[in-house]
Design a protein around this motif. Structure first.
Motif, PDB file in Angstrom:
ATOM      1  N   LEU A  66      -4.506  -1.709   9.634  1.00 37.52           N
ATOM      2  CA  LEU A  66      -5.635  -2.156   9.295  1.00 37.52           C
ATOM      3  C   LEU A  66      -7.086  -1.592  10.458  1.00 37.52           C
ATOM      4  O   LEU A  66      -7.854  -1.485   9.145  1.00 37.52           O
ATOM      5  N   ALA A  67      -6.877  -0.697  11.369  1.00 40.46           N
ATOM      6  CA  ALA A  67      -7.361   0.079  12.367  1.00 40.46           C
ATOM      7  C   ALA A  67      -8.315   1.083  10.739  1.00 40.46           C
ATOM      8  O   ALA A  67      -9.565   1.873  11.029  1.00 40.46           O
ATOM      9  N   ILE A  68      -7.321   1.660  10.184  1.00 39.94           N
ATOM     10  CA  ILE A  68      -7.080   3.045   9.702  1.00 39.94           C
ATOM     11  C   ILE A  68      -8.625   2.707   8.048  1.00 39.94           C
ATOM     12  O   ILE A  68      -9.489   3.596   8.805  1.00 39.94           O
ATOM     13  N   PRO A  69      -8.488   1.733   7.753  1.00 40.28           N
ATOM     14  CA  PRO A  69     -10.090   1.727   6.540  1.00 40.28           C
ATOM     15  C   PRO A  69     -11.168   0.826   7.170  1.00 40.28           C
ATOM     16  O   PRO A  69     -12.132   1.337   6.921  1.00 40.28           O
ATOM     17  N   LEU A  70     -11.350  -0.483   8.390  1.00 38.17           N
ATOM     18  CA  LEU A  70     -12.063  -0.602   8.904  1.00 38.17           C
ATOM     19  C   LEU A  70     -12.793   0.024   9.561  1.00 38.17           C
ATOM     20  O   LEU A  70     -14.253  -0.438  10.279  1.00 38.17           O
ATOM     21  N   ALA A  71     -12.403   0.796  10.660  1.00 36.57           N
ATOM     22  CA  ALA A  71     -12.938   2.094  11.101  1.00 36.57           C
ATOM     23  C   ALA A  71     -13.576   2.348   9.970  1.00 36.57           C
ATOM     24  O   ALA A  71     -15.141   2.474  10.912  1.00 36.57           O
ATOM     25  N   PRO A  72     -13.957   3.127   9.528  1.00 37.26           N
ATOM     26  CA  PRO A  72     -15.129   3.422   8.340  1.00 37.26           C
ATOM     27  C   PRO A  72     -16.147   3.121   8.370  1.00 37.26           C
ATOM     28  O   PRO A  72     -17.125   2.493   7.340  1.00 37.26           O
ATOM     29  N   LEU A  73     -15.898   1.554   7.686  1.00 35.65           N
ATOM     30  CA  LEU A  73     -16.493  -0.213   7.070  1.00 35.65           C
ATOM     31  C   LEU A  73     -16.933   0.117   8.110  1.00 35.65           C
ATOM     32  O   LEU A  73     -18.653  -0.549   8.230  1.00 35.65           O
ATOM     33  N   ILE A  82     -21.264   7.225   3.074  1.00 33.52           N
ATOM     34  CA  ILE A  82     -20.406   8.082   2.579  1.00 33.52           C
ATOM     35  C   ILE A  82     -18.955   7.388   3.350  1.00 33.52           C
ATOM     36  O   ILE A  82     -18.098   7.709   3.634  1.00 33.52           O
ATOM     37  N   SER A  83     -19.439   6.984   4.833  1.00 32.95           N
ATOM     38  CA  SER A  83     -18.158   6.187   5.403  1.00 32.95           C
ATOM     39  C   SER A  83     -18.187   5.068   4.447  1.00 32.95           C
ATOM     40  O   SER A  83     -16.837   4.896   4.375  1.00 32.95           O
ATOM     41  N   LEU A  84     -18.998   4.294   4.311  1.00 31.87           N
ATOM     42  CA  LEU A  84     -18.557   3.267   3.439  1.00 31.87           C
ATOM     43  C   LEU A  84     -17.420   3.851   1.968  1.00 31.87           C
ATOM     44  O   LEU A  84     -16.408   3.146   1.654  1.00 31.87           O
ATOM     45  N   PHE A  85     -18.369   5.016   1.218  1.00 29.06           N
ATOM     46  CA  PHE A  85     -17.084   5.487   0.952  1.00 29.06           C
ATOM     47  C   PHE A  85     -15.645   5.841   0.566  1.00 29.06           C
ATOM     48  O   PHE A  85     -14.404   5.972   0.415  1.00 29.06           O
ATOM     49  N   THR A  86     -15.847   6.190   1.945  1.00 29.34           N
ATOM     50  CA  THR A  86     -14.641   6.439   2.846  1.00 29.34           C
ATOM     51  C   THR A  86     -13.471   5.314   2.910  1.00 29.34           C
ATOM     52  O   THR A  86     -12.294   5.706   3.113  1.00 29.34           O
ATOM     53  N   PHE A  87     -13.773   4.718   3.779  1.00 31.34           N
ATOM     54  CA  PHE A  87     -13.534   2.690   3.442  1.00 31.34           C
ATOM     55  C   PHE A  87     -12.582   2.546   1.891  1.00 31.34           C
ATOM     56  O   PHE A  87     -11.789   2.236   1.992  1.00 31.34           O
ATOM     57  N   SER A  88     -13.970   3.124   1.061  1.00 31.89           N
ATOM     58  CA  SER A  88     -13.316   2.363  -0.983  1.00 31.89           C
ATOM     59  C   SER A  88     -11.600   2.958  -0.891  1.00 31.89           C
ATOM     60  O   SER A  88     -11.410   2.984  -1.423  1.00 31.89           O
ATOM     61  N   MET A  89     -12.801   4.801  -0.751  1.00 33.40           N
ATOM     62  CA  MET A  89     -11.253   4.999  -1.209  1.00 33.40           C
ATOM     63  C   MET A  89      -9.640   5.169  -0.102  1.00 33.40           C
ATOM     64  O   MET A  89      -8.624   4.723  -1.040  1.00 33.40           O
ATOM     65  N   LEU A  90      -9.796   4.676   1.080  1.00 29.00           N
ATOM     66  CA  LEU A  90      -9.142   4.343   2.246  1.00 29.00           C
ATOM     67  C   LEU A  90      -8.189   3.520   1.715  1.00 29.00           C
ATOM     68  O   LEU A  90      -7.103   2.472   1.160  1.00 29.00           O
ATOM     69  N   MET A  91      -8.381   2.093   0.820  1.00 27.98           N
ATOM     70  CA  MET A  91      -8.474   0.960   0.182  1.00 27.98           C
ATOM     71  C   MET A  91      -7.821   0.454  -0.315  1.00 27.98           C
ATOM     72  O   MET A  91      -6.479   0.186  -1.627  1.00 27.98           O
ATOM     73  N   LEU A  92      -8.682   1.955  -1.445  1.00 23.57           N
ATOM     74  CA  LEU A  92      -7.834   1.876  -2.951  1.00 23.57           C
ATOM     75  C   LEU A  92      -6.194   2.515  -3.205  1.00 23.57           C
ATOM     76  O   LEU A  92      -5.162   2.206  -3.104  1.00 23.57           O
ATOM     77  N   VAL A  93      -6.056   3.818  -1.977  1.00 24.50           N
ATOM     78  CA  VAL A  93      -4.338   4.135  -1.509  1.00 24.50           C
ATOM     79  C   VAL A  93      -3.810   3.926  -0.722  1.00 24.50           C
ATOM     80  O   VAL A  93      -2.415   3.988  -0.579  1.00 24.50           O
TER      81      VAL A  93
END
Length: 674
Positions: free
Chosen positions: A11-18, A125-136
Motif C-alpha cells: 500500500l505504501a508503494i503507490p501512496l508515497a508518490p500520492l 509527475i508524482s501523481l502520474f506515478t501513483f496512477s501508473m502504479l495503481m494500474l499495474v
C-alpha cells in the motif's frame, strides 16, 4: 514455502508518490521549490526502494500477493474493490516505473529550473506515478480502469502544461480525444467480461475463460471471447498509440521533455502492452484477436519508423521511434510471445528514457533550439550527453550485447515461428524495421553530435530566435548540462547496456512469469522454439553477429553516416527525385488531415443530429410535450373547478339529466318508432 508480502508495504508503494503530489500541489506555495522537489523525490525514491524489495521477494523467494485492500461496494454479487496482484509481471513493472520516474524527477530539477510552474509540474509527475502504479498493481478490472483513466487525465495535464501555448493546448486535447476512442472499446470489453463472467476479479474471470470461449456474441456467430479481446485491444491501441490511434503521441512532444520520457518510455504508452500480457489467458483463446493484434503491431512498427526518417525536431524523431518500438512489442503479443513483449517493454523503458532525457539535455545546451539541422559537432561541448546518447542509440538499434538486442531479436525470432494469419507480413515488417530504425537513429546522432558546427549560423533558425533577440553567435554556443541532468543519463545508460544480458534467461526461459502469463504452446509454439534455440546470453550475442538483423542495422548506420556526413547532398537529391513520397511522409500519411476533415466533421454532424433530433426533438419534444399537455389539461380543468356551490349543483343536475337521457334513449326511440 513462499514468502508472504506485507499488504502495508504494498500500500505504501503507490501512496508515497500520492502524498508527494498532494503536498507539492496543494502546499507548493508554502513549501517552495526546494520543498516541492524534495517531498516528491523522496516519495518516489521510497516507492522504488520498496518495489525493489518486493521484486527480490518475488524473484528469489517466490512471494505472491492477490487480495482485497478495500471493498467499496457490492452490486448484485459484483464486487467493486481496491486490490493488489503482485507477481513477476507486476513486480517488474513496479520497479521499472518507479526507477524511470525517479530519474525523471531528479532530471526535472535542472530542466524546469526557470519555469514558473515548477511545483505544479512536480505534483503532476508524482501523481502520474501513483496512477501508473495503481494500474499495474491492480487485481481487478475496476481498479485497472481507474488507473487507466487516471494516467490519461494526468497526461492531459502534462502535455498541456504550458497552457498559454496554443500548440500545447491542441496537443493535449488531441491526446484526450483519441484516447477516448480507445477507452470506449476498452470499457466495452470490460463490460462484456463482467456481464458474462459475473466478476471483475482477474483470477475469477480467468478461471471462467473456458466457459467464455464456448459463448457467442448475441445475434451473431462471433466468439464472445474474440469480441471482448478485440475491444480490450482497442483500448490498448489508444493508450499504446497503435495505428490508426497513434496520431496523438508525436504532438504530445509539445509538453516539457521530462514528461516525454515519463509518458513515452516506461509508463503510459506501455500500459496497453502490460494489459494485453496480463490478459493472456483470454487472448490465447482467440486466434482471430491475436492475428488482429499481430497485423496492427506490424503496420505500426514499420510505417511509423518511416516517419522518423523525415523528422527534424529532435524530440519528434525519438517520438516516432517510440511508436515503432511499441509496434514491435505489439507484434510479440500477437505472436503469443507475451514475455518477450514485456521484456522489450522493460529494456525499451531504459534506453528510450535515456534518449528522451539526452534530447532534453541537447535542447538545454542548444538554448532551446530543437532542430537537428541547426546542430552538429556537439560531442566537443557535451561529452556526457554525447556518450550516453550513443549508448542509447546502440541499444535501440539492437547492437549485440546491448539490452535492445536481446529483446528485439527475440521478437523477430518469435514472429518467424508464428503460424497465425498475418505472420508473414509481420516478419517482413519487423526485419525491414531494423534497417529503418538504425537509419533514423543514427541520422539524428550524426547530425547532432558530428560533422559541421551549424549552430553558429543556424541554417534553419527557430521562429522565436528573432522574437527573443537570440541572433548573436556567442549566445548560441552549446554547453554541457548541470549534474542533475547528466546524472540520470548515466544511471539510465547502465541498464540500457547490461539489463538484457542479465535478465533474458529468467524472464524468457525461466519461471519468472510462470503464473503471470499463459501460453497454449501446442497452438502457439513461438516461445517453445525460442527456448530450443537459446544457449545463453553470450552465445546469443555471438550468433547475433551472423544474422540478417545485425547486418541490416549495420547497413542503416553506414547509410546514415554516408548520407549525412560524407555526402550530405544525397538526401536533398532523393527528396527532389521522390517528392511525392516525401510529401506523404512529411504529412504523416495524411492521417491528421483525414481526422480533421473527415472524421471530425462527421462526428460533429452526428453529434449535432443526436442533439437536435434526439435531445431537442425526441427527449424535449416527448417529455416537455407531455408536460405541456398535462399543463393544458390542468388549465382546462381549473376553469370548471370554480368553488361555487350553485355551479356544482348545476353540473350535477346536468349530469343526472344526461345520464337519464342516455339510459332512456333506447326505450324512447323504440316507443316513437312504433
Amino acid at each position: 514455502m513462499a514468502a508472504e508480502l506485507n499488504p502495508n508495504t504494498l500500500l505504501a508503494i503507490p501512496l508515497a508518490p500520492l502524498v508527494g503530489a498532494i503536498v507539492a500541489g496543494l502546499a507548493g506555495r508554502w513549501v517552495g521549490r526546494r520543498g516541492a522537489h524534495t517531498v516528491t523525490i523522496l516519495g518516489v525514491a521510497l516507492s522504488f526502494v520498496l518495489s525493489a524489495l518486493v521484486l527480490r521477494d518475488v524473484a528469489v523467494d517466490g512471494a505472491r500477493f492477490d487480495a482485497t485492500v478495500y471493498e467499496w461496494m457490492v452490486v448484485g454479487g459484483l464486487k467493486m474493490e481496491v486490490g493488489f496482484l503482485v507477481d513477476g509481471l507486476s513486480a517488474m513493472m513496479m520497479c521499472v516505473v518507479t526507477f524511470v520516474s525517479l530519474m525523471v524527477h531528479v532530471y526535472t530539477i535542472g530542466y524546469m529550473a526557470d519555469d514558473p510552474g515548477y511545483q505544479r509540474f512536480f505534483s503532476y509527475i508524482s501523481l502520474f506515478t501513483f496512477s501508473m502504479l495503481m494500474l499495474v498493481m491492480s487485481n481487478n478490472f475496476l481498479q485497472l480502469f481507474f488507473g487507466w483513466e487516471a494516467v490519461g487525465l494526468v497526461s492531459y495535464l502534462l502535455i498541456g502544461f504550458w497552457f498559454k501555448k496554443p500548440t500545447a493546448i491542441f496537443a493535449n486535447m488531441k491526446a484526450f480525444l483519441v484516447n477516448r476512442v480507445g477507452d470506449f472499446g476498452f470499457i466495452l470489453g470490460i463490460g462484456l467480461l463482467a456481464a458474462y463472467a459475473g466478476t471483475l476479479h482477474y483470477g475469477e474471470t480467468f478461471a471462467k475463460a473456458g466457459e467464455l470461449a464456448q459463448l457467442t456474441f448475441p445475434g451473431t456467430d462471433w466468439m464472445l471471447i474474440t469480441v471482448a479481446c478485440i475491444c480490450l485491444f482497442i483500448g490498448a491501441m489508444g493508450k499504446s498509440a497503435q495505428f490508426p490511434l497513434h496520431v496523438w503521441l508525436p504532438d504530445s512532444m509539445e509538453g516539457p521533455t521530462p514528461i516525454s520520457a515519463l509518458i513515452h518510455a516506461a509508463t503510459m504508452v506501455t500500459a496497453g502492452i502490460f494489459m494485453v500480457a496480463r490478459m493472456s489467458p483470454l487472448f490465447e483463446l482467440s486466434d482471430t484477436a491475436l492475428s488482429f493484434v499481430l497485423v496492427i503491431g506490424a503496420i505500426t512498427a514499420l510505417f511509423m519508423g518511416f516517419l522518423g526518417i523525415v523528422q527534424n525536431d529532435i524530440k519528434r524523431v525519438v517520438a516516432y521511434s517510440t511508436l515503432s518500438q511499441l509496434g514491435y512489442m505489439t507484434v510479440a503479443l500477437g505472436a503469443s510471445a507475451y514475455s518477450v513483449a514485456v521484456f522489450h517493454l522493460m529494456t525499451h523503458a531504459f534506453f528510450k528514457a535515456l534518449l528522451f532525457l539526452a534530447a532534453g539535455s541537447v535542447i538545454i545546451g542548444m538554448h532551446h533550439d530543437q532542430d537537428i539541422r541547426n546542430m552538429g559537432g556537439l560531442r566537443r561541448y557535451m561529452p556526457i550527453t554525447w556518450i550516453t546518447s550513443l549508448l542509447g542509440s546502440l541499444a535501440l538499434i539492437g547492437t549485440p550485447l546491448f539490452s535492445g538486442f536481446y529483446s528485439k531479436d527475440s521478437i523477430i525470432m518469435a514472429v518467424e515461428a508464428s503460424t497465425l494469419p498475418g505472420a508473414g507480413f509481420a516478419t517482413f515488417a519487423v526485419i525491414a524495421g531494423v534497417f529503418v530504425t538504425a537509419f533514423y537513429s543514427f541520422r539524428m546522432y550524426f547530425l547532432v553530435f558530428h560533422g559541421e558546427e551549424r549552430f553558429r549560423h543556424k541554417p534553419f533558425p527557430p521562429a522565436d530566435d528573432h522574437a527573443h533577440g537570440r541572433d548573436d553567435h556567442h549566445d548560441a554556443t552549446p554547453h554541457e548540462s548541470p549534474w542533475v541532468v547528466t546524472a540520470p543519463l548515466i544511471l539510465l545508460a547502465v541498464p540500457s547496456v547490461v539489463i538484457g544480458y542479465l535478465t533474458i534467461g529468467p524472464m524468457l526461459f525461466g519461471d519468472f512469469f510462470k503464473d503471470s502469463i499463459v501460453v497454449d504452446a501446442a497452438r502457439h509454439p513461438a516461445m517453445t522454439q525460442l527456448a530450443a534455440q537459446f544457449h545463453g546470453a553470450a552465445a546469443m550475442a555471438l550468433h547475433g553477429l551472423q544474422t540478417p538483423p545485425f547486418w541490416l542495422a549495420l547497413a542503416g548506420v553506414v547509410t546514415a553516416w554516408w548520407f549525412y556526413l560524407r555526402q550530405p547532398s544525397i538526401p536533398a537529391a532523393i527528396k527532389a527525385r521522390f517528392g511525392v513520397v516525401y510529401r506523404v511522409l512529411e504529412n504523416k500519411y495524411y492521417m491528421d488531415w483525414f481526422n480533421e476533415n473527415v472524421i471530425a466533421p462527421t462526428a460533429r454532424a452526428l453529434g449535432t443530429g443526436l442533439w437536435k433530433g434526439g435531445d431537442v426533438g425526441l427527449i424535449d419534444g416527448l417529455i416537455n410535450g407531455s408536460a405541456r399537455a398535462v399543463d393544458a389539461l390542468a388549465a382546462a380543468a381549473r376553469r370548471v373547478q370554480t368553488g361555487h356551490l350553485y355551479w356544482y349543483a348545476l353540473v350535477m343536475i346536468l349530469g343526472v339529466f344526461a345520464l337519464m337521457t342516455w339510459q332512456l334513449w333506447p326505450h324512447l326511440t323504440s316507443l316513437f318508432g312504433r
